[in-house]
Motif scaffolding. Sequence first.
Motif, PDB file in Angstrom:
ATOM      1  N   ILE A  52      11.893  83.210  42.932  1.00  0.00           N
ATOM      2  CA  ILE A  52      12.901  83.833  42.084  1.00  0.00           C
ATOM      3  C   ILE A  52      13.143  83.006  40.827  1.00  0.00           C
ATOM      4  O   ILE A  52      12.674  81.867  40.708  1.00  0.00           O
ATOM      5  CB  ILE A  52      14.231  84.030  42.847  1.00  0.00           C
ATOM      6  N   PHE A 108      14.259  94.460  39.581  1.00  0.00           N
ATOM      7  CA  PHE A 108      15.101  93.391  40.128  1.00  0.00           C
ATOM      8  C   PHE A 108      16.485  93.387  39.492  1.00  0.00           C
ATOM      9  O   PHE A 108      17.081  92.328  39.283  1.00  0.00           O
ATOM     10  CB  PHE A 108      14.413  92.040  39.934  1.00  0.00           C
ATOM     11  N   LEU A 136       9.698  88.275  48.658  1.00  0.00           N
ATOM     12  CA  LEU A 136       9.955  86.842  48.656  1.00  0.00           C
ATOM     13  C   LEU A 136       8.992  86.136  49.596  1.00  0.00           C
ATOM     14  O   LEU A 136       8.648  86.656  50.665  1.00  0.00           O
ATOM     15  CB  LEU A 136      11.384  86.553  49.115  1.00  0.00           C
ATOM     16  N   VAL A 157       9.472  87.307  41.330  1.00  0.00           N
ATOM     17  CA  VAL A 157      10.642  88.097  41.726  1.00  0.00           C
ATOM     18  C   VAL A 157      11.788  87.752  40.771  1.00  0.00           C
ATOM     19  O   VAL A 157      12.723  87.020  41.114  1.00  0.00           O
ATOM     20  CB  VAL A 157      11.019  87.817  43.197  1.00  0.00           C
ATOM     21  N   ASP A 158      11.698  88.269  39.556  1.00  0.00           N
ATOM     22  CA  ASP A 158      12.584  87.824  38.476  1.00  0.00           C
ATOM     23  C   ASP A 158      12.754  88.945  37.463  1.00  0.00           C
ATOM     24  O   ASP A 158      11.755  89.501  36.988  1.00  0.00           O
ATOM     25  CB  ASP A 158      11.969  86.595  37.810  1.00  0.00           C
TER      26      ASP A 158
END
Length: 326
Positions: free
Chosen positions: A296, A213, A11, A266-267
């Motif tokens: 995200i 994730f 992140l 980040v997904d």
Amino acid sequence: MSAAQVLSGALSAETAALMAKTLAELGPLPDPTTLAVEEGRAQAAFASARCNVDLPPMQSVSEVWVDEDQELGAARCRLKILVPNGAGHGAILFVHGGGFAFGSPETHERCARVLAIESGMPVVLPDYRLAPECPFPAGLKDVVSALRHVFSATSAFGVCDGPLLVAGDSAGANLALAAMLHEEQDGRPLPDGGLLFYGNYACSFETASYVRFSEGPGLTRGKMQRYWGFYAGGEKIEADPLACPLVATDLQLSSLPPLHLMAAEVDPLLSDTLALSERLQSLGRSDELLIIPGVIHGFLQNTSELSAAREALAAAGSAARRLTSR
């Protein structure tokens, strides 16, 4: 760009700080996909309210209704129309996300207003039917109806005739892409281009990003499985390109107008966008691909607090101008 090149999982400092701030303000909230539908929608709307503050001013904000289309299978649908100051010709039909089950034009209004300003184009948001009460293809049919009405009655909506783009985020990106495939299949006019933000384009839950994730942060694999369950309504839809656009034929994909693809690094859905981009590239197309690092799923909702969201929508606005040659 391969999944291995972008799946750092880290992140950004700004994203981490915003997530910590949100948790401090709202506290830990239950997963809305595990609640009764109306309760889940209420919670999702509550969580999104903090994103829709200090709305950027528009030249005008209005609503119109498009009538039911029994032949198409579309219901009567409300359209929210956001016209920015100094708007040019044409419009963007922006389909909100929310896992096919949550969301509304209001939950995405700030994001849509920023897109309108950055593109210089009016933005029209359809309030399409939601699953699980109205599973596939109900919401898609409403979006197709809205697209046709914007094509044929732009001036009636207070928008000048001109180029038309279709856009969407998450499930909205799926619906936006599926609407173009639907109209291509029916031999109808297509928009001048598409702006597709972190979309879900297939029912596969074993991609690299789903594995990496699976527990978030933010969106999880379990949530997406429940969202797809809502949308499918007990039917087998994974082989239907109007539900899962990644299974469209090469001919169908090659017939699409130019696309601007955007994804969050980040997904769980990152691999969907990468796979779509790779399919399009294999067909000799030159569609744009932009991966936003350190953010995200759903980050575009946070334009009031996240510079990455503002910059990403500025990039989408520039893409809109290129796609419409403005």
